[in-house]
Write a protein that holds these residues in place. Structure first.
Motif, short mmCIF file in Angstrom:
data_model
loop_
_atom_site.label_atom_id
_atom_site.label_comp_id
_atom_site.label_asym_id
_atom_site.label_seq_id
_atom_site.Cartn_x
_atom_site.Cartn_y
_atom_site.Cartn_z
N ASP A 184 4.23 10.51 -4.17
CA ASP A 184 3.74 11.70 -4.86
C ASP A 184 4.38 11.82 -6.24
O ASP A 184 3.76 12.36 -7.17
N GLN A 195 0.08 1.91 -11.22
CA GLN A 195 -1.31 1.69 -10.80
C GLN A 195 -1.41 1.50 -9.29
O GLN A 195 -2.35 1.97 -8.65
N ARG A 196 -0.41 0.85 -8.72
CA ARG A 196 -0.48 0.53 -7.29
C ARG A 196 0.19 1.59 -6.43
O ARG A 196 -0.28 1.88 -5.32
N HIS A 197 1.28 2.18 -6.88
CA HIS A 197 2.12 2.97 -5.99
C HIS A 197 2.13 4.48 -6.26
O HIS A 197 2.72 5.23 -5.47
N ALA A 242 0.38 7.96 -6.06
CA ALA A 242 -0.74 8.60 -5.37
C ALA A 242 -1.76 9.11 -6.39
O ALA A 242 -1.40 9.43 -7.53
N PRO A 243 -3.04 9.19 -6.00
CA PRO A 243 -4.09 9.59 -6.95
C PRO A 243 -3.82 10.91 -7.67
O PRO A 243 -4.16 11.06 -8.83
N ASP A 244 -3.20 11.87 -6.97
CA ASP A 244 -2.88 13.14 -7.61
C ASP A 244 -1.39 13.25 -7.90
O ASP A 244 -0.84 14.34 -8.00
N GLY A 245 -0.73 12.08 -8.03
CA GLY A 245 0.72 12.05 -8.18
C GLY A 245 1.18 12.31 -9.60
O GLY A 245 0.40 12.43 -10.54
N GLN A 279 2.57 4.45 -1.26
CA GLN A 279 2.33 5.33 -2.39
C GLN A 279 3.29 6.52 -2.38
O GLN A 279 3.79 6.93 -1.33
N ASP A 319 0.81 -1.22 0.00
CA ASP A 319 0.00 0.00 0.00
C ASP A 319 0.85 1.28 0.00
O ASP A 319 0.31 2.37 0.18
#
Length: 254
Positions: free
Chosen positions: A180, A228-230, A232-235, A178, A176
């Protein structure tokens, strides 16, 4: 020295000769010019000659000196590391530009950065030198490369903000975890083209850092699930690609 290197087909013969002579005599560029009329001793000539001979055999200057400047910083090299090149500085510029202009992030934002296939650590360490609140992880499959990256981080005073991890891509990361920013200069040369590279590259850069598989895209395919896994959503992900991969690599990630 210049004439010997010209005869060996070295394009920048005079510049390379200057660099190697300065290194052999422990002179900076200014000293080399100021002492240009000084006659060399036999002992000094004996220091210079083997370095010129190695360059004439197409060993890169940075390999002979053992160091290459990147982003204005000195990076030690080993046989396990790709030699940092000015083209890769564009990757550092792109990340910093995105943070400053597109995302408008202040310089003291505590970002987490991952560098896959870190080699000398040049991309990651250059970013950390510009982002004083950031920290990072440099991942590589080669333990010898990581040893050199660790030495470089120590020499640059960045050890307390970086960790180097031996791993096949993200295998050893927490599931899990993540980041930036994810950066990479992966191997992207098509296997059949490696023999066509200059001797400085194919004979001295590690094959592991060059060979991108039959079509040059193996590393990018491996990085798709990593992002996809690592990431961050806004990375932000920033990857170096080959000159002819401007369509194929984005298509993979899209």
């Amino acid at each position: 020295a210049t004439e010997q290197l010209k005869a060996a087909g070295i394009p920048a013969a005079r510049g390379d000769a200057r660099l190697l002579i300065a290194h052999a005599l422990d002179l900076n560029r200014t000293d080399l010019f100021l002492q240009g009329e000084r006659r060399l001793s036999p002992q000094e000539i004996d220091l210079i000659t083997p370095l010129i001979t190695r360059r004439a055999a197409r060993e890169p200057v940075a390999r002979i000196i053992g160091e290459r400047e990147f982003w204005g910083l000195p990076f030690g090299l080993s046989a396990a590391t790709l030699e940092p090149r000015p083209d890769t500085e564009i990757l550092v510029e792109a990340v910093l530009s995105n943070l400053a202009h597109d995302q408008n992030l202040p310089i003291d934002t505590p970002l987490r950065i991952a560098d896959f296939g870190t080699g000398t650590g040049c991309i990651l360490l250059a970013l950390l030198s510009e982002l004083p609140a950031a920290s990072g992880v440099g991942v590589d499959i080669d333990a010898d490369a990581l040893d050199q990256a660790d030495i470089n981080a120590d020499d640059l005073g960045l050890t307390d903000r970086v960790e180097f991890l031996i791993s096949n891509w993200a295998d050893e990361l927490e599931a899990d975890e993540q980041f930036d920013i994810i950066v990479s200069n992966p191997p992207y040369i098509s296997r059949a083209l490696i023999e066509q590279l200059t001797p400085e590259v194919k004979d001295h850069d590690p094959l592991l850092a060059l060979d991108g598989g039959d079509d040059g895209l193996d590393a990018y395919r491996a990085l798709v699930p990593v992002l996809q896994r690592h990431l961050a959503p806004d990375g932000l992900a920033a990857l170096e690609i080959g000159f002819d991969q401007g369509i194929t690599v984005p298509a993979l990630f899209n």
